[in-house]
Design a protein around this motif. Sequence first.
Motif, mmCIF file in Angstrom:
data_model
loop_
_atom_site.group_PDB
_atom_site.id
_atom_site.type_symbol
_atom_site.label_atom_id
_atom_site.label_comp_id
_atom_site.label_asym_id
_atom_site.label_seq_id
_atom_site.Cartn_x
_atom_site.Cartn_y
_atom_site.Cartn_z
ATOM 1 N N ALA A 222 -12.834 8.620 17.593
ATOM 2 C CA ALA A 222 -12.873 9.678 16.559
ATOM 3 C C ALA A 222 -11.610 9.555 15.729
ATOM 4 O O ALA A 222 -10.831 10.500 15.609
ATOM 5 N N THR A 223 -11.402 8.373 15.158
ATOM 6 C CA THR A 223 -10.096 8.066 14.559
ATOM 7 C C THR A 223 -10.019 8.370 13.070
ATOM 8 O O THR A 223 -8.979 8.142 12.446
ATOM 9 N N GLY A 224 -11.110 8.862 12.480
ATOM 10 C CA GLY A 224 -11.041 9.406 11.133
ATOM 11 C C GLY A 224 -10.823 8.399 10.017
ATOM 12 O O GLY A 224 -11.243 7.235 10.115
ATOM 13 N N SER A 225 -10.127 8.863 8.986
ATOM 14 C CA SER A 225 -9.990 8.049 7.776
ATOM 15 C C SER A 225 -8.658 8.315 7.086
ATOM 16 O O SER A 225 -7.955 9.269 7.417
ATOM 17 N N VAL A 226 -8.352 7.458 6.119
ATOM 18 C CA VAL A 226 -7.138 7.598 5.293
ATOM 19 C C VAL A 226 -7.553 7.404 3.827
ATOM 20 O O VAL A 226 -8.620 6.859 3.555
ATOM 21 N N PRO A 227 -6.708 7.825 2.881
ATOM 22 C CA PRO A 227 -7.101 7.649 1.468
ATOM 23 C C PRO A 227 -7.353 6.176 1.134
ATOM 24 O O PRO A 227 -6.613 5.298 1.600
ATOM 25 N N PHE A 228 -8.377 5.947 0.323
ATOM 26 C CA PHE A 228 -8.647 4.593 -0.165
ATOM 27 C C PHE A 228 -8.000 4.458 -1.549
ATOM 28 O O PHE A 228 -8.260 5.274 -2.445
ATOM 29 N N VAL A 229 -7.183 3.443 -1.693
ATOM 30 C CA VAL A 229 -6.535 3.201 -2.995
ATOM 31 C C VAL A 229 -7.012 1.844 -3.510
ATOM 32 O O VAL A 229 -6.733 0.810 -2.891
ATOM 33 N N PRO A 230 -7.759 1.833 -4.631
ATOM 34 C CA PRO A 230 -8.268 0.554 -5.137
ATOM 35 C C PRO A 230 -7.132 -0.388 -5.554
ATOM 36 O O PRO A 230 -6.035 0.069 -5.896
ATOM 37 N N GLY A 231 -7.419 -1.677 -5.545
ATOM 38 C CA GLY A 231 -6.439 -2.684 -5.958
ATOM 39 C C GLY A 231 -5.966 -2.407 -7.384
ATOM 40 O O GLY A 231 -6.718 -1.886 -8.213
ATOM 41 N N GLY A 232 -4.717 -2.738 -7.673
ATOM 42 C CA GLY A 232 -4.174 -2.543 -9.030
ATOM 43 C C GLY A 232 -3.491 -1.196 -9.198
ATOM 44 O O GLY A 232 -2.808 -0.959 -10.183
ATOM 45 N N ILE A 233 -3.702 -0.299 -8.222
ATOM 46 C CA ILE A 233 -3.074 1.026 -8.321
ATOM 47 C C ILE A 233 -1.862 1.055 -7.392
ATOM 48 O O ILE A 233 -1.989 0.858 -6.186
ATOM 49 N N GLU A 234 -0.704 1.296 -7.978
ATOM 50 C CA GLU A 234 0.535 1.334 -7.180
ATOM 51 C C GLU A 234 0.895 2.791 -6.888
ATOM 52 O O GLU A 234 1.166 3.569 -7.810
ATOM 53 N N VAL A 235 0.854 3.142 -5.625
ATOM 54 C CA VAL A 235 1.170 4.525 -5.226
ATOM 55 C C VAL A 235 2.652 4.608 -4.858
ATOM 56 O O VAL A 235 3.114 3.870 -4.001
ATOM 57 N N ASP A 236 3.405 5.494 -5.553
ATOM 58 C CA ASP A 236 4.817 5.660 -5.169
ATOM 59 C C ASP A 236 5.055 6.987 -4.441
ATOM 60 O O ASP A 236 6.167 7.263 -3.990
ATOM 61 N N GLY A 237 4.002 7.815 -4.348
ATOM 62 C CA GLY A 237 4.132 9.094 -3.634
ATOM 63 C C GLY A 237 4.842 10.165 -4.443
ATOM 64 O O GLY A 237 4.970 11.295 -3.979
ATOM 65 N N LYS A 238 5.292 9.810 -5.649
ATOM 66 C CA LYS A 238 6.000 10.802 -6.479
ATOM 67 C C LYS A 238 5.254 11.060 -7.779
ATOM 68 O O LYS A 238 4.939 12.202 -8.115
ATOM 69 N N VAL A 240 2.581 8.750 -8.755
ATOM 70 C CA VAL A 240 1.215 8.275 -8.472
ATOM 71 C C VAL A 240 0.985 8.527 -6.989
ATOM 72 O O VAL A 240 1.718 7.997 -6.148
ATOM 73 N N PHE A 241 0.020 9.384 -6.695
ATOM 74 C CA PHE A 241 -0.108 9.785 -5.298
ATOM 75 C C PHE A 241 -1.563 10.039 -4.903
ATOM 76 O O PHE A 241 -2.454 10.107 -5.764
ATOM 77 N N THR A 242 -1.765 10.183 -3.591
ATOM 78 C CA THR A 242 -3.083 10.526 -3.067
ATOM 79 C C THR A 242 -3.045 11.997 -2.640
ATOM 80 O O THR A 242 -2.002 12.659 -2.764
ATOM 81 N N SER A 243 -4.149 12.467 -2.082
ATOM 82 C CA SER A 243 -4.206 13.875 -1.635
ATOM 83 C C SER A 243 -3.152 14.150 -0.567
ATOM 84 O O SER A 243 -2.656 15.278 -0.462
ATOM 85 N N ASP A 244 -2.792 13.130 0.236
ATOM 86 C CA ASP A 244 -1.772 13.335 1.278
ATOM 87 C C ASP A 244 -0.486 13.902 0.664
ATOM 88 O O ASP A 244 0.126 14.820 1.205
ATOM 89 N N HIS A 245 -0.080 13.333 -0.489
ATOM 90 C CA HIS A 245 1.140 13.819 -1.153
ATOM 91 C C HIS A 245 0.857 15.080 -1.962
ATOM 92 O O HIS A 245 1.662 16.010 -1.982
ATOM 93 N N ALA A 246 -0.294 15.093 -2.630
ATOM 94 C CA ALA A 246 -0.588 16.198 -3.557
ATOM 95 C C ALA A 246 -0.591 17.542 -2.844
ATOM 96 O O ALA A 246 -0.203 18.558 -3.418
ATOM 97 N N LEU A 247 -1.025 17.539 -1.578
ATOM 98 C CA LEU A 247 -1.111 18.803 -0.840
ATOM 99 C C LEU A 247 0.264 19.425 -0.607
ATOM 100 O O LEU A 247 0.377 20.624 -0.391
ATOM 101 N N LYS A 248 1.295 18.610 -0.669
ATOM 102 C CA LYS A 248 2.651 19.164 -0.490
ATOM 103 C C LYS A 248 3.123 19.856 -1.757
ATOM 104 O O LYS A 248 4.092 20.595 -1.742
ATOM 105 N N MET A 249 2.488 19.579 -2.859
ATOM 106 C CA MET A 249 2.773 20.168 -4.175
ATOM 107 C C MET A 249 4.281 20.244 -4.441
ATOM 108 O O MET A 249 4.830 21.322 -4.672
ATOM 109 N N GLU A 250 4.917 19.077 -4.410
ATOM 110 C CA GLU A 250 6.376 19.055 -4.589
ATOM 111 C C GLU A 250 6.801 19.347 -6.016
ATOM 112 O O GLU A 250 7.921 19.750 -6.283
ATOM 113 N N TRP A 251 5.912 19.101 -6.965
ATOM 114 C CA TRP A 251 6.172 19.459 -8.358
ATOM 115 C C TRP A 251 4.843 19.612 -9.080
ATOM 116 O O TRP A 251 3.798 19.190 -8.566
ATOM 117 N N LEU A 252 4.885 20.215 -10.258
ATOM 118 C CA LEU A 252 3.664 20.388 -11.041
ATOM 119 C C LEU A 252 3.814 19.668 -12.376
ATOM 120 O O LEU A 252 4.605 20.088 -13.227
#
Length: 575
Positions: A222-238, A240-252
């Motif tokens: 029951a190991t679940g899932s993680v965000p899928f990021v298509p090739g060509g998209i660079e996630v820096d977490g600041k 460009v981010f996925t829901s994992d970062h967005a939920l922290k709502m560090e800025w608007l």
Amino acid sequence: MTAVSATPSSRASLSLSGRPQAAARLCRLQRIAVPIQQSKRASVAATGRASRLQVRVQAAGKNGSSSSPAAAGDAQYDYDLIIIGCGVGGHGAGLHAVECGMKVAIIEGHDIGGTCVNRGCVPSKALLAASNEVRKLRDTHHQKTLGIQLNGVATFDRQAIADHATNLASTIQGSLQRSLESLGVTILKGQAKLTGPNSVSYGLPGRVDVGGTATAKNIIIATGSVPFVPGGIEVDGKTVFTSDHALKMEWLPNWIAIIGSGYIGLEFSDVYTALGCEVTFVEALPNIMPGFDREIAKLAQRLLINGRPIDFHTNVIASKVTPGVPGVKPVKIELTDFTTKEVVEELEVDACLVATGRSPYTNGLNLGSVGVATDRRGFVPVDDKMQVLDSNNKPVPGLYCIGDANGKYMLAHAASAQGIAAVECMCGRDRVVNHQAVPAACFTHPEVSFVGLTEDAAREKAEKEGWADKLAVSKTYYKGNSKSLAELEGDGMAKMMYRKDSGEILGVHMIGLHSADNIHEFSNAMNMGQSLRELKFNVHAHPTVAEVNEELIRHAQLDPAGAPAPAAAKQAVAA
Ligand SMILES: Cc1cc2nc3c(=O)[nH]c(=O)nc-3n(C[C@H](O)[C@H](O)[C@H](O)COP(=O)(O)OP(=O)(O)OC[C@H]3O[C@@H](n4cnc5c(N)ncnc54)[C@H](O)[C@@H]3O)c2cc1C
Ligand SMILES: NC(=O)c1ccc[n+]([C@@H]2O[C@H](COP(=O)([O-])OP(=O)(O)OC[C@H]3O[C@@H](n4cnc5c(N)ncnc54)[C@H](O)[C@@H]3O)[C@@H](O)[C@H]2O)c1
């Protein structure tokens, strides 16, 4: 073998999905009297994320007593059931297995509650709730019509809203952990992998004091899932981010592009626009909200997109995304036409949320040790009973996979339902989940919910099977519902596809106030194989939004009584 266990206690605790609370389960448990042996104990204080797990090490003894001899009581194993992953799927399976008299261990490599509790359903709903209050308070027309005057603009504290989400997640996480502990489920900390048909090993990198091996008659992945990021998209977490970062709502950000107009994209667009951000959707398919019934998507576009600071690009993919620097350098998004594959535009925005689906988290499980290979996307192949299939398409005895990791229906309640069904199968009471009757909801304002087939899919099925003349559609609108009107929430519609001859419900789709709650009358009816002929006698309290359901049912035009009954409920399948 080293096991981390909790002592059973009489503490009551919360349960997700509205299932009976642990206290109620405990009463049932006392009847089946599961002894928990505790032989060897030592203390382990986990660090980092794991520090919330203050647990005791126990070498597990064997539980010989069980209400289900088919599933339990095999002295050659440490446990009757080991569950790898303690998300909602693993948690639901664990509680049910204890109720069935099994001795259960659950192994978690990160945080109890998994995606839903820590990075999904729970924090996102907290953000949606808080931001919708802001939207309502700032809607002067809405307030004025209700006779309310607010002196000044409603303001909000971003960090306090973010904290509400974080705090809720940790509250629910604690409840989940206590519900397992109180039932005597052994909680093991570590990343687990299979070491053979009935054995696992687990541990944490760099932690020699955590880990070990364990055996069980049955194992659930029951190991679940993680965000899928298509090739060509660079996630820096600041920027460009996925829901994992967005939920922290560090800025608007003032302007955010959301790639993907599925569940996550839509729910976050609701949050962001309520808090004053502008949104641009980038959607690969020709229509926005492609997963919804077409008519509902059209109304959803009017209610959730057109009246808000949102624009969108469809039939384009975000082929390249380059992070920026907040307030200094914009995020750059290259758009490529989905059909011609030509670059058509470049967007410059403050931030970008990547909401392009999720990938199963099945790496490192050592599935090869039991002759199993994942599919191309990493999902574990299973049959209807959630039994894992080997490379020859044969079920591996005692091995199951539930939830996001099998990709059948990536929703929290589906994971839990699959877990319960898998445990039933272990007990010799074969049960499959009728996924056609599993409801789904998008918690925007208003909410969108559905169960079963869309109108297009129902027409296709009816034509293919030769009963197109028997297919009918019933519709109703929230503007006729007293409760919705009282709340000034009269926008919305509900539609139902059904068979005129048998009264079988094929699909129901809604957009409107509390539609995520309202859908259950239909999903439960479909699960039980109830006909509309029976539903016509249901009574709904007045005035409630549930009366929308009554209208929908009342508008259904059935052939005169005496026509054939619908197919029997698919949920309970005899072996
Ligand atoms: C932003 C967001 C909002 C969502 N909102 C909703 C919603 O409103 N309603 C809804 O129904 N669904 C929602 N979902 C989907 C829902 O969260 C998932 O469908 C659900 O969490 C799947 O449950 P699961 O138990 O299969 O996996 P998960 O919840 O992902 O749990 C898996 C667990 O296994 C652990 N694990 C993985 N590998 C190992 C290993 N090798 N050893 C030990 N442990 C391991 C992980 O650490 C994790 O804790 C949302 C998802 C997101 C991202
Ligand atoms: N309320 C809920 O139940 C809820 C809420 C959030 C998430 N979830 C679950 O989480 C999962 C993930 O949600 P999600 O919204 O990320 O996925 P999704 O599958 O719902 O939507 C992804 C969207 O992204 C589009 N897309 C994919 N690649 C793209 C690209 N390169 N460029 C542009 N568009 C692209 C797809 O066409 C699709 O419309 C869902 O499967 C859902 O089950 C559920």
